[in-house]
Enzyme design. Sequence first.
Site, PDB file in Angstrom:
ATOM      1  CG  HIS A 214      -0.543   0.073   2.525  1.00  9.60           C
ATOM      2  ND1 HIS A 214      -0.371   1.261   3.189  1.00  9.60           N
ATOM      3  CD2 HIS A 214      -0.219  -0.891   3.418  1.00  9.60           C
ATOM      4  CE1 HIS A 214       0.029   1.021   4.429  1.00  9.60           C
ATOM      5  NE2 HIS A 214       0.142  -0.270   4.597  1.00  9.60           N
TER       6      HIS A 214
ATOM      7  CG  ASP B 127       2.325   0.636   7.942  1.00 12.86           C
ATOM      8  OD1 ASP B 127       2.024   0.134   6.843  1.00 12.86           O
ATOM      9  OD2 ASP B 127       1.543   0.674   8.901  1.00 12.86           O
TER      10      ASP B 127
ATOM     11  CD  GLU C 183      -3.231  -1.393   5.168  1.00 18.76           C
ATOM     12  OE1 GLU C 183      -3.143  -2.480   5.761  1.00 18.76           O
ATOM     13  OE2 GLU C 183      -2.955  -0.315   5.735  1.00 18.76           O
ATOM     14  CD  GLU C 184      -2.187   2.311   7.558  1.00 15.98           C
ATOM     15  OE1 GLU C 184      -2.922   1.830   8.443  1.00 15.98           O
ATOM     16  OE2 GLU C 184      -0.991   2.000   7.425  1.00 15.98           O
TER      17      GLU C 184
ATOM     18  CG  HIS D  25       0.042   2.923  12.567  1.00 12.75           C
ATOM     19  ND1 HIS D  25      -1.319   2.830  12.439  1.00 12.75           N
ATOM     20  CD2 HIS D  25       0.556   2.272  11.486  1.00 12.75           C
ATOM     21  CE1 HIS D  25      -1.614   2.152  11.333  1.00 12.75           C
ATOM     22  NE2 HIS D  25      -0.483   1.804  10.745  1.00 12.75           N
TER      23      HIS D  25
HETATM   24 ZN   LIG Z   1       0.691  -1.146   6.476  1.00 11.19          ZN
END
Ligand SMILES: [Zn+2]
Length: 350
Positions: free
Chosen positions: A63, A177, A209-210, A320
Site C-alpha cells: 500500500h 508502513d 489501506e489504512e 503509526h
Molecule cells: Zn501497512
Amino acid sequence: MNTVELLERLSNAFGPSSFEDDVRDIVTEVVEPLVDEVRVDRIGNVIATRRGRRDNVVLLDAHMDEVGFIVSYVEESGFLRLHPLGGWDARVLPAHVLNVRGRDGQRVRGVIGTLPPHITAEAERSKAFALDDLFLDIGATAKDDAFDMGIEVGCPAAPGYPFERLNDDLVMGKAFDDRAGCTIALGTLDALQGEDLDYTLVVAFTPSEELGLRGAWTVVNELTADVAIALEGTTAVDVPGVSGARKLASMGRGPCVTIADRSAIASRRVVTLLEEVAAKQDIPYQRKLPGGGGTDAAAIQPAGEGVLVGVVSVPCRYIHAPLSMLRPSDLDSSIKLTTAFAREAGALAP
Ligand SMILES: [Zn+2]
C-alpha cells in the site's frame, strides 16, 4: 537498484490515505521499465503486469498510503483541528511537526501545540491527550490568515520529517508502513528482470489501506489472483518493557513471515513455501507472532474462489508514529525472500 535510496525517496513523499498522488508518481516511474503494462484504476491503484508463460496470476501487494490527517476545523484564532486518516494513538503526537498540503499544493509546516510545564498542574500532566484536544499551530494569526496560507477544511497532513541514515544498517523516517513494502515490491521486480516465469506476475500498489483496505478490495474486483503476498512494514517491538507474546517481531532478524494477524490467517501452503525457499537459500527470517494489526491480505483472501495469501514484512520500530526505524539488511532480505518465493510461486498457481 539502490534500495535504501528508493526507500528514502518513497518515505519522503507526501501520501496520507487517499492523497497518494506523489507516491503514485514515483512508483509509476520506477515500475514502468520493469513490467509489460502499467495502469491506474479509478480509485488510484497502480496495477503493474509482467506477463509470463501462463495466465495464472500471482499478486504482490503493497500500500502506498501512510497514516495522516485532514484539517477538520480552522479556529478563528488560526489554529487547526485534525481528523485522523488511519490508526493513530493521540499520545504519540504532541510536539510533533506535520506538513499540511495547501489548496494549491503548497507545503505548510506546523507543530502540534502543547502547554509548557510552567502552567500545567501535576494532575493535568499525567492525563493522556485525546485527538480532539490536539491543535496544529501553523503560525496563522486568524482563520483568514490560514486561508491566505492555502489552508482550509479538508487539507491533508502527514508527519514532517525527512529520511535519515543513522548508521550503515539503520535508517529512520516516516511512512515505512508501507513504503518499505513498496520498496520490496519494486526490488523484487528488479531482481526478476530477464527471468522467465510460468505465470503472470501482477504488482498492485494500493491506496487507502489504512482506511479499511479500500484499494485492495478494488484490485480483486478487477482481476482474479491465485496467490497473493501482501508486503508490509510491520510492528517490531523489540524495545524495553515488551516481552513474550507481545513481542511480535524484532529488527535485525530478517523479514517477518505472518502466521496470523487480526485480519487474516495466512494460507499454510504459502507459509510453507516461503519458509522452504528461505531455508534453501539461507535467507534469515522470523515468524511474526500472531496478533497485531491487519493487511491487504484480508481483502484479497476471500475474493473469487479464494486466494492463497501470505504476508512478508520488514520489521520496523514505531510504525503509526511520526518516525519509524528499520534495518536495510532486513529490507534486502525481504526482497530476497519475496524474489525466491516468486520464482517458485507457479507451483501454487497450477
Ligand atoms: Zn501497512
